[in-house]
Design an enzyme around this catalytic site. Sequence first.
Site, PDB file in Angstrom:
ATOM      1  N   LYS A   1       1.093  -0.993   0.020  1.00 26.75           N
ATOM      2  CA  LYS A   1      -0.354  -0.100   0.168  1.00 26.75           C
ATOM      3  C   LYS A   1       0.989   1.256  -0.104  1.00 26.75           C
ATOM      4  O   LYS A   1       0.245   2.092  -0.880  1.00 26.75           O
ATOM      5  CB  LYS A   1      -0.962  -0.091   1.312  1.00 26.75           C
TER       6      LYS A   1
ATOM      7  N   ASP B   1      -6.832   1.581   0.891  1.00 28.33           N
ATOM      8  CA  ASP B   1      -6.770   0.905   2.269  1.00 28.33           C
ATOM      9  C   ASP B   1      -8.051   1.044   2.210  1.00 28.33           C
ATOM     10  O   ASP B   1      -9.026   0.662   2.016  1.00 28.33           O
ATOM     11  CB  ASP B   1      -5.560   2.990   3.064  1.00 28.33           C
TER      12      ASP B   1
END
Length: 220
Positions: free
Chosen positions: A120, A138
């Site tokens: 991420k 997220d």
Amino acid sequence: MNPAKRRAIYERLRAANPHPTTELRYTTPFELLVAVVLSAQATDVGVNKATARLFPVANTPQKILDLGLEGLREHIKTIGLFNAKAKNVIALCEILLREHGGEVPRDRESLEKLPGVGRKTANVVLNTAFGEHTIAVDTHIFRVANRTGLAPGSNVRQVEDRLVKFTADEFARDAHHWLILHGRYICKARKPECGRCGIVDLCEYKHKTLPEAPVRSARK
């Protein structure tokens, strides 16, 4: 969800916010990398307060190493998990200097080898600092993609892969930011604000929280 509806969603998000960007404050790829590492399980507001103290003093790998672990901790102690994050930042600074000439690498493999940097975080840096067509999933993006039907998936990687597959190139650079901001301010976790959502009629969520129409009394 069909391609036409996906396109319409992105077109509306673009019309409402033509030039979206992260809410983390940074001026260089290195500052962004540090800010994203610090942002894990913390708010952007909280990170920005800490980096406003840190970056004027130390905003390069060497300057942070000169600051030392204790000095870094002192600057970021208001952020959750600051002890572990400080160790990761010190370690990644050492690697950047030793293996990359002090520069933030532009490839995923090298980024993900840095302490505190997962997929991420790498996606955020690749997208925001270098303009790559990546989407960092997220909790906000995961929720929006599943709720709306834009790219449903049972885990973050599945959602990421589907978003990348279904997002047209013209939207790929900015999709990450549009979806995060939409999840943060409109499509909230506990109670989505469907009444002020610009894509409410395109969204396939079955439990929209729309305001009830006023009941008109019969005329006498």
